[in-house]
Design a protein around this motif. Structure first.
Motif, PDB file in Angstrom:
ATOM      1  N   GLU A 486       0.796  -1.380  -0.053  1.00  0.00           N
ATOM      2  CA  GLU A 486      -0.230  -0.030  -0.043  1.00  0.00           C
ATOM      3  C   GLU A 486       0.869   1.327  -0.116  1.00  0.00           C
ATOM      4  OE1 GLU A 486      -0.425  -2.545   2.072  1.00  0.00           O
ATOM      5  OE2 GLU A 486      -2.440  -3.292   1.132  1.00  0.00           O
ATOM      6  N   MET A 487       2.057   1.265   0.603  1.00  0.00           N
ATOM      7  CA  MET A 487       2.919   2.382   0.684  1.00  0.00           C
ATOM      8  C   MET A 487       3.281   2.643  -0.406  1.00  0.00           C
ATOM      9  SD  MET A 487       5.189   1.846   4.220  1.00  0.00           S
ATOM     10  CE  MET A 487       4.416   1.304   5.778  1.00  0.00           C
ATOM     11  N   LEU A 488       3.795   1.623  -1.397  1.00  0.00           N
ATOM     12  CA  LEU A 488       4.264   1.833  -2.739  1.00  0.00           C
ATOM     13  C   LEU A 488       3.558   2.016  -3.692  1.00  0.00           C
ATOM     14  CD1 LEU A 488       6.770  -1.229  -2.399  1.00  0.00           C
ATOM     15  CD2 LEU A 488       7.332   1.213  -1.659  1.00  0.00           C
ATOM     16  N   HIS A 489       2.262   1.672  -3.575  1.00  0.00           N
ATOM     17  CA  HIS A 489       1.406   2.122  -4.969  1.00  0.00           C
ATOM     18  C   HIS A 489       0.700   3.378  -4.821  1.00  0.00           C
ATOM     19  CE1 HIS A 489      -1.551   1.148  -8.051  1.00  0.00           C
ATOM     20  NE2 HIS A 489      -2.495   1.465  -7.257  1.00  0.00           N
ATOM     21  N   ASN A 490       1.269   4.268  -5.499  1.00  0.00           N
ATOM     22  CA  ASN A 490       0.747   5.749  -5.485  1.00  0.00           C
ATOM     23  C   ASN A 490       0.953   6.319  -6.744  1.00  0.00           C
ATOM     24  OD1 ASN A 490       3.558   6.140  -5.649  1.00  0.00           O
ATOM     25  ND2 ASN A 490       3.567   7.710  -4.154  1.00  0.00           N
ATOM     26  N   THR A 491       0.816   5.525  -7.945  1.00  0.00           N
ATOM     27  CA  THR A 491       1.120   5.901  -9.115  1.00  0.00           C
ATOM     28  C   THR A 491      -0.182   6.460  -9.862  1.00  0.00           C
ATOM     29  OG1 THR A 491       0.752   3.829 -10.010  1.00  0.00           O
ATOM     30  CG2 THR A 491       3.037   4.718  -9.784  1.00  0.00           C
ATOM     31  N   GLY A 492      -1.236   6.383  -9.334  1.00  0.00           N
ATOM     32  CA  GLY A 492      -2.589   6.894  -9.665  1.00  0.00           C
ATOM     33  C   GLY A 492      -3.156   6.096 -10.977  1.00  0.00           C
ATOM     34  N   GLY A 493      -3.801   4.921 -10.680  1.00  0.00           N
ATOM     35  CA  GLY A 493      -4.567   4.392 -11.620  1.00  0.00           C
ATOM     36  C   GLY A 493      -3.352   3.381 -12.423  1.00  0.00           C
ATOM     37  N   SER A 494      -4.303   2.981 -13.642  1.00  0.00           N
ATOM     38  CA  SER A 494      -3.306   1.886 -14.418  1.00  0.00           C
ATOM     39  C   SER A 494      -2.201   2.671 -15.054  1.00  0.00           C
ATOM     40  CB  SER A 494      -4.351   1.291 -15.544  1.00  0.00           C
ATOM     41  OG  SER A 494      -4.882   2.377 -16.286  1.00  0.00           O
ATOM     42  N   VAL A 495      -1.103   1.911 -15.215  1.00  0.00           N
ATOM     43  CA  VAL A 495      -0.158   2.833 -15.912  1.00  0.00           C
ATOM     44  C   VAL A 495       0.773   1.861 -16.875  1.00  0.00           C
ATOM     45  CG1 VAL A 495       2.308   3.895 -15.213  1.00  0.00           C
ATOM     46  CG2 VAL A 495       0.460   3.776 -13.537  1.00  0.00           C
ATOM     47  N   VAL A 496       0.669   2.469 -18.090  1.00  0.00           N
ATOM     48  CA  VAL A 496       1.589   1.846 -19.120  1.00  0.00           C
ATOM     49  C   VAL A 496       2.773   2.320 -18.966  1.00  0.00           C
ATOM     50  CG1 VAL A 496       1.828   1.618 -21.827  1.00  0.00           C
ATOM     51  CG2 VAL A 496      -0.497   1.669 -20.766  1.00  0.00           C
ATOM     52  N   PRO A 497       3.967   1.471 -19.033  1.00  0.00           N
ATOM     53  CA  PRO A 497       5.297   1.753 -18.868  1.00  0.00           C
ATOM     54  C   PRO A 497       5.653   3.087 -19.645  1.00  0.00           C
ATOM     55  CG  PRO A 497       5.258  -0.747 -18.802  1.00  0.00           C
ATOM     56  CD  PRO A 497       3.705  -0.214 -19.160  1.00  0.00           C
ATOM     57  N   ALA A 498       5.240   3.063 -20.900  1.00  0.00           N
ATOM     58  CA  ALA A 498       5.698   4.214 -21.718  1.00  0.00           C
ATOM     59  C   ALA A 498       4.995   5.682 -21.138  1.00  0.00           C
ATOM     60  CB  ALA A 498       5.267   4.121 -23.164  1.00  0.00           C
ATOM     61  N   ALA A 499       3.927   5.311 -20.644  1.00  0.00           N
ATOM     62  CA  ALA A 499       3.169   6.590 -20.178  1.00  0.00           C
ATOM     63  C   ALA A 499       3.935   7.116 -18.990  1.00  0.00           C
ATOM     64  CB  ALA A 499       1.796   6.330 -20.001  1.00  0.00           C
ATOM     65  N   SER A 529       1.869  11.303 -22.643  1.00  0.00           N
ATOM     66  CA  SER A 529       1.713   9.936 -21.519  1.00  0.00           C
ATOM     67  C   SER A 529       0.234   9.725 -21.596  1.00  0.00           C
ATOM     68  CB  SER A 529       2.159  10.887 -20.234  1.00  0.00           C
ATOM     69  OG  SER A 529       1.834   9.881 -19.217  1.00  0.00           O
ATOM     70  N   ILE A 530      -0.761  10.635 -21.273  1.00  0.00           N
ATOM     71  CA  ILE A 530      -2.043  10.586 -21.350  1.00  0.00           C
ATOM     72  C   ILE A 530      -2.699   9.836 -22.665  1.00  0.00           C
ATOM     73  CG2 ILE A 530      -2.476  11.982 -19.485  1.00  0.00           C
ATOM     74  CD1 ILE A 530      -3.709  14.014 -21.353  1.00  0.00           C
ATOM     75  N   LYS A 531      -2.153  10.102 -23.711  1.00  0.00           N
ATOM     76  CA  LYS A 531      -2.512   9.570 -24.970  1.00  0.00           C
ATOM     77  C   LYS A 531      -2.319   7.979 -25.091  1.00  0.00           C
ATOM     78  CE  LYS A 531      -2.118  10.078 -30.108  1.00  0.00           C
ATOM     79  NZ  LYS A 531      -1.305  11.115 -31.139  1.00  0.00           N
ATOM     80  N   THR A 532      -1.120   7.779 -24.396  1.00  0.00           N
ATOM     81  CA  THR A 532      -0.708   6.350 -24.454  1.00  0.00           C
ATOM     82  C   THR A 532      -1.276   5.641 -23.417  1.00  0.00           C
ATOM     83  OG1 THR A 532       1.624   6.885 -24.888  1.00  0.00           O
ATOM     84  CG2 THR A 532       1.367   4.930 -24.014  1.00  0.00           C
ATOM     85  N   ASP A 533      -1.874   6.315 -22.239  1.00  0.00           N
ATOM     86  CA  ASP A 533      -2.723   5.496 -21.182  1.00  0.00           C
ATOM     87  C   ASP A 533      -3.785   6.624 -20.919  1.00  0.00           C
ATOM     88  OD1 ASP A 533      -1.822   3.999 -18.104  1.00  0.00           O
ATOM     89  OD2 ASP A 533      -3.731   4.343 -19.272  1.00  0.00           O
ATOM     90  N   PRO A 534      -4.782   6.427 -21.584  1.00  0.00           N
ATOM     91  CA  PRO A 534      -6.051   7.436 -21.321  1.00  0.00           C
ATOM     92  C   PRO A 534      -6.519   7.408 -19.960  1.00  0.00           C
ATOM     93  CG  PRO A 534      -6.319   6.281 -23.284  1.00  0.00           C
ATOM     94  CD  PRO A 534      -5.283   5.505 -22.759  1.00  0.00           C
ATOM     95  N   LYS A 535      -6.070   6.395 -18.918  1.00  0.00           N
ATOM     96  CA  LYS A 535      -6.598   6.227 -17.550  1.00  0.00           C
ATOM     97  C   LYS A 535      -5.361   6.466 -16.758  1.00  0.00           C
ATOM     98  CE  LYS A 535     -10.018   2.669 -18.642  1.00  0.00           C
ATOM     99  NZ  LYS A 535     -10.704   1.420 -18.387  1.00  0.00           N
ATOM    100  N   PHE A 536      -4.432   7.129 -17.101  1.00  0.00           N
ATOM    101  CA  PHE A 536      -3.323   7.511 -16.291  1.00  0.00           C
ATOM    102  C   PHE A 536      -3.622   8.753 -15.571  1.00  0.00           C
ATOM    103  CE2 PHE A 536       0.303   7.651 -14.133  1.00  0.00           C
ATOM    104  CZ  PHE A 536       1.481   8.256 -14.679  1.00  0.00           C
TER     105      PHE A 536
END
Length: 674
Positions: A486-499, A529-536
């Motif tokens: 839980e401490m480490l998960h703070n990237t905000g939603g799904s994350v595509v590596p390139a995004a 970034s948001i084009k690559t991953d619209p849910k980022f």
């Protein structure tokens, strides 16, 4: 007292069972009503939590759990909790026993208690705490207003479980300064607490009962905290020697030197009551071995209650320092942070055992690929942020802001120690080989330049989010810090590596947005970034911040509109991002929408009570709304939240300049220290 303004009317039925009879009291932690329980035909007290705290789901869950534990306590000196219920619109309230009588705070306000009366009250409080501690329940907010003196002569401790709800946003909104005067040093420092924190608070309460004043009473929150951490309690001269010894021992700033169990303090209180009840012949202590032995104990306890928390590991070089600190408060804190040489002269170069002051130094870009420079800077920023957000329990972890390291051009461990007072540094390098990314990090002790350990992480797919999680986890292990997923998960939603890579690179450019073209590069990368991953969600939030900065530079309203649109999208994707609400608050503030700004900053604080940026925004919004006292409290709180961040000191300095100068107490201190 806004809650009282909207008080429930007499006669209203709450929870289909409780008829409101009137207001019994109100304070920072809610409103208490006297009510009639129609089902069981008895008078009860209903305590409603502040609306702001009702909105925080996590804190409510903590509260309900602790209140349930407290309700299991069955002791004549603990106020009974009958149940925890909700209104039809979801407002939580506690059903408690109602006691005719006065709170201890009301009684002290009339006049100091007699010695025998004060000891008797302290004994009953100690008896209740012994019972709670035996069940591993710590009150954490013992103070006179949480002690009821019933008309039948018994003492009841109330409000078990509510102390956890005291957080950054309520310190201003709810007037929680009343609790601040009773917090232990470990509470003030944000360290883990145990039963000894209740023992400290009971010592403060006993001193106040006997003298009519709080031993750490000061004019402002920072001054109170400095007094608790670094100054002796006000003199107890005139009190019986036995009681002086009990109070001073309870008020040892080092919890290890305090009473370790409430039963020990209870035994001394009971012995003191017996002694005080005897005739004057038996109480004479002018001569004899008993007096000598007790005087030696008193000297020891006074010393332990007077040693500065900041310099406990060694003697201060200047005997007047504790007094100077008390008068200066946050002004001297700022000096100690901004001028490390002064700090070294006053305290020496050693940092107190248990504190980790960490500097993440700029990474080496192996291969000197210019395209990786901004990515490297972004990694430094996010790594610093991830470390500073770790909940490390009772271990003090201060991560020096990456922006400050860049500003002072600190590049090596020796400079980090000399300039920033860091006892640990993280140095490292980043290397790219096709898609694969290799991150090598070294943890170094700056005082002896010893390598504590190395972390070498590789991600063949170039997933920087996973790479960072692994790096933080392994660094934490080297520093003996507990971490969880839980401490480490703070990237905000799904994350595509390139995004995420584009996001980090953009972050690096934004750290130097004053350089021509960097802000536009960041905006373009965040767009990709948001084009690559619209849910980022983090990408949209950072893009909103980038457009806000762009408006700050050229005042084009279009950029504010772009910023707000991206921030709303970020919140729509992930409503738990404090940074998005902070930026929205800043936008509303510059647009003159003061109330909307306050709401956004307060919402950010419900998500992250230690978010210094939100507190700073709140301070500015209060100031622009003409709420000067609230603004001052918020600026001071920002300093307390991030004591190693110069920007908080800079902002409060400008605030006092706009208000016509710093408080008189601080001016006297500055003149005295010249």
């Amino acid at each position: 007292m806004a809650e009282v303004t909207n008080a429930l009317p007499v006669g209203e039925l709450v929870g289909n069972n409780y008829e409101i009879l009137g207001i019994a009291g109100a304070g920072g932690m809610g409103v208490v009503y006297r009510a009639w329980d129609a089902k069981l035909e008895r008078t009860v007290a209903l305590k409603f939590l502040p609306t702001l705290l009702n909105a925080d789901v996590r804190e409510r869950e903590y509260f309900v759990l602790e209140a349930r534990m407290a309700s299991s306590l069955d002791h004549p000196n603990i106020g009974v909790i009958h149940g925890i219920e909700e209104t039809a619109d979801g407002r939580a309230f506690i059903v408690m026993g109602f006691y005719d009588g006065l709170s201890l705070a009301q009684r002290i306000a009339k006049a100091p208690l007699s010695t025998v009366e004060a000891v008797d009250v302290a004994i009953q409080i100690a008896l209740g705490l012994c019972e709670a501690h035996a069940h591993q329940i710590v009150h954490r907010d013992i103070k006179p207003s949480n002690v009821m003196l019933t008309n039948s002569g018994s003492v009841k401790i109330v409000d078990f479980g509510l102390a956890r709800l005291i957080s950054a946003e309520t310190a201003t909104a709810s007037g929680i300064v009343g609790s601040i005067k009773y917090v232990s040093p470990e509470q003030a420092l944000g360290h883990r607490t145990d039963q000894r924190t209740d023992i400290w608070s009971l010592g403060v309460v006993l001193a106040e009962m006997l003298t009519g004043r709080n031993p750490f009473e000061r004019g402002a929150i920072p001054a109170i905290l400095v007094a608790i951490l670094n100054e002796p309690p006000q003199s107890l001269d005139g009190l019986p020697i036995a009681l002086q010894g009990i109070i001073y021992r309870a008020l040892s700033k080092d919890a290890e030197k305090r009473y370790q169990h409430c039963s020990e303090m209870l035994a001394d209180l009971q012995a003191a009551r017996t002694e005080l009840s005897n005739d004057s012949t038996n109480r004479k202590e002018a001569t004899g071995r008993k007096t000598t032995h007790r005087s030696n104990d008193i000297r020891k306890y006074v010393e332990q209650a007077s040693i500065s928390t900041w310099s406990r590991a060694q003697k201060p070089r200047n005997r007047w320092l504790p007094l100077g600190l008390g008068l200066c408060g946050f002004v001297l804190l700022a000096c100690l942070f901004l001028f490390p040489r002064v700090r070294e002269q006053l305290f020496g170069s050693r940092i107190r055992v248990g504190e980790e002051h960490i500097a993440v130094l700029p990474f080496t870009n192996i291969g000197n690929n210019p395209e990786n420079e901004a990515l490297s800077e972004g990694l430094v920023d996010t790594l610093s942020g991830r470390l500073s957000n770790l909940d490390v329990g009772n271990k003090a972890l201060w991560v020096i802001p990456a922006s400050e390291i860049r500003r002072l051009k600190v590049m090596d461990p020796a400079a980090a120690l000399k300039t920033l007072g860091a006892n640990l540094v993280i140095s490292g390098s980043i290397r790219r080989d096709g898609a694969a990314i290799n991150l090598n990090l070294n943890l170094i002790n700056t005082e002896n330049l010893r390598l504590i350990g190395s972390v070498d992480v590789v991600d063949q797919a170039g997933d920087l989010a996973a790479l960072q999680d692994e790096a933080v986890s392994r660094l934490a292990h080297l520093m003996d810090l507990p971490v969880s997923a839980e401490m480490l998960h703070n990237t905000g939603g799904s994350v595509v590596p390139a995004a995420y890579e584009n996001y980090l690179t953009a972050l690096g450019y934004m750290q130097r947005y004053d350089k021509a073209g960097n802000l536009d590069r960041a905006i373009n990368l965040l767009g990709e970034s948001i084009k690559t991953d619209p849910k980022f969600a983090l990408g949209y939030g950072q893009l909103g911040e980038a457009y806000r900065i762009k408006y700050q530079l050229d005042k084009n309203q279009h950029w504010l509109d772009e910023a707000q649109g991206n921030l709303e999208r970020a919140i729509q994707l992930d409503g738990s991002l404090p940074a998005a609400y902070v930026t929205l608050g800043r936008i509303h503030d510059v647009s003159g929408k003061r109330e909307l700004a306050l709401q956004e900053f307060q919402h950010a604080l419900t998500l992250d009570p230690r978010n210094a940026l939100a507190v700073r925004g709140l301070a500015r919004a209060y100031e622009r709304a003409g709420r000067v006292a609230d603004a001052e409290a918020a600026y001071q709180k920002a300093v307390a939240l991030k004591p190693d961040d110069w920007e908080s000191y800079n902002l409060i300095g400008h605030f006092y300049d706009r208000q016509g100068g710093i408080p008189r107490r601080s001016r006297r201190c500055r003149e005295r220290l010249r």
